[in-house]
Scaffold this active site. Structure first.
Site, PDB file in Angstrom:
ATOM      1  N   ASP A  15       0.896  -1.008  -0.039  1.00  0.00           N
ATOM      2  CA  ASP A  15       0.200   0.005  -0.075  1.00  0.00           C
ATOM      3  C   ASP A  15       0.917   1.321  -0.176  1.00  0.00           C
ATOM      4  O   ASP A  15       2.049   1.272   0.371  1.00  0.00           O
ATOM      5  CB  ASP A  15      -0.827  -0.090   1.078  1.00  0.00           C
ATOM      6  CG  ASP A  15      -0.482  -0.534   2.401  1.00  0.00           C
ATOM      7  OD1 ASP A  15       0.996  -0.778   2.434  1.00  0.00           O
ATOM      8  OD2 ASP A  15      -1.279  -1.002   3.373  1.00  0.00           O
ATOM      9  N   GLU A  21      -5.936   3.289   3.462  1.00  0.00           N
ATOM     10  CA  GLU A  21      -6.547   3.753   4.638  1.00  0.00           C
ATOM     11  C   GLU A  21      -7.764   4.489   4.301  1.00  0.00           C
ATOM     12  O   GLU A  21      -8.515   4.622   5.423  1.00  0.00           O
ATOM     13  CB  GLU A  21      -5.347   4.986   5.070  1.00  0.00           C
ATOM     14  CG  GLU A  21      -4.117   4.504   5.498  1.00  0.00           C
ATOM     15  CD  GLU A  21      -4.067   3.804   6.872  1.00  0.00           C
ATOM     16  OE1 GLU A  21      -5.302   3.601   7.527  1.00  0.00           O
ATOM     17  OE2 GLU A  21      -3.120   3.026   7.159  1.00  0.00           O
TER      18      GLU A  21
END
Length: 370
Positions: A68, A127
């Site tokens: 990520d 997120e």
């Protein structure tokens, strides 16, 4: 490699960006990737993400490794010379380390062709609002669909040189929770002419404490947390509106639907009893991270041949949108120890950078073993 892992990590740490806004991050990653030997590489971009395929010498299967790339809306308080240059933004969840480890493993694959095909996925927006699900739905992976997939996440509480995972559930099902209350404001001296949303919202918080305790099987773990409450503007005025922000986390995908059902039922009852309106928004929802047992066993075998130590992990109530990838592709996620006094999402998170080498070693060990 020309750049050291620590230099790369610090470069990325300086430029944290929120989900689907990772423009500088994507540019940095692409610049680095284009400097590598392109003999075995193919590169695609998806929104602010990047997908790189490495052609294997045997190529009988394809293994994907996901990292990520986004940061968090947190003001950094580490005082480090390489701290965030973006005000109110920080890599407080270790994605700067995640990206660096992925680049380190990709560099090794570009220099020494792996036996199997490897797809490196640099995924945005983990997120929020969530990048894994739309990436899976986009069709970008159709041509390079992997036979298996894996990923890591830093673990501040584990020592450097330790990795940890488990068969089955590793991370919970999660959902954001936003509730907006609308009543009638007025002067504190005339409460009978108002509909007080401080009282309504406070009552609702109290109600929610009973949802898990009295509506779920005691063997089904679940958590409802309200982390933020806003209402009113001045001490002698009754608030017309209120807002609650929180999170729901469960160990069972069916349990999260049940929790939401009870929240909605409580809201309807409160609307009647407090003569108000309540709007509910569940924001980003993440599916559980459920590890394939065969892959975890293979990972343990690979780690046994390295300098790392393997430790069995307990299930956690943390959330990760990597679960959407594991829902479609067999694989696993593991924790990488970084020995930080401060935990994930903390403004003073300071992972030990020596963990970078161990992270690359663990990823390559599995790629060579699988």
């Amino acid at each position: 490699m020309e750049h050291t892992l620590i230099q790369i990590r610090r470069d990325l740490h300086r430029i944290p960006e929120l989900g689907f806004q990772e423009v500088k991050t994507q540019a940095y990653l692409l610049d680095y990737i284009h400097e590598l030997s392109q003999e075995y590489l193919e590169i695609k971009t998806w929104r602010t993400g990047i997908i790189v395929r490495v052609t294997g010498s045997v190529g009988s299967k394809t293994i994907a490794y996901r990292t990520d790339i986004d940061g968090l809306p947190i003001t950094e308080a580490t005082g480090l010379p390489y701290q965030s240059e973006h005000e109110g933004r920080m890599h407080a969840c270790g994605h700067d380390l995640h990206m660096t480890i992925a680049l380190g493993a990709l560099t090794a694959c570009a220099e020494n062709q792996p036996a199997q095909n490897v797809v490196f996925i640099f995924q945005p927006a983990e997120e929020g609002p969530g990048g894994a699900l739309p990436l899976m739905q986009s069709g970008i992976l159709k041509e390079w669909w992997p036979d298996e997939i894996f990923a890591l996440h830093i673990a501040p509480e584990l020592p450097v040189g330790t990795v940890s995972s488990r068969t089955g559930l590793l991370f919970a099902n999660t959902s954001e929770l936003f509730l907006d209350f609308k009543g009638k404001g007025g002067h504190a001296a005339y409460p009978h002419l108002t509909k007080d949303m401080v009282v309504a919202a406070s009552t609702f918080v109290t109600y929610m404490q009973g949802i898990v305790a009295r509506n779920l099987d005691p063997l089904q773990s679940a958590v409802i947390t309200i982390g933020k409450m806003e209402s009113g503007f001045v001490q002698n005025t009754i608030a017309e509106t209120a807002r609650l922000e929180g999170t729901i986390r469960t160990m069972d995908p069916e349990a999260i639907a049940l929790v939401k059902q009870h929240i909605e039922q409580q809201a309807k009852g409160l609307e009647i009893s407090h003569n108000c309106q309540i709007e509910i928004d569940y924001g980003s929802n993440y599916y559980q991270v459920y590890n394939d047992g065969t892959k975890v066993e293979s990972f343990q075998e690979a780690i046994a041949k390295t300098s790392l130590t393997y430790k069995e992990a307990p299930p956690a109530m943390t959330g990760e949108d990597f679960g959407y990838m594991l829902k479609e592709i067999p694989g696993f996620m593991f924790w990488l120890g970084v020995n930080s006094t401060y935990g994930l999402h903390h403004s003073k998170l300071q992972p030990d950078e020596q963990a970078l080498e161990y992270g690359v070693e663990a990823v390559l060990a599995y790629l060579n073993h699988a």
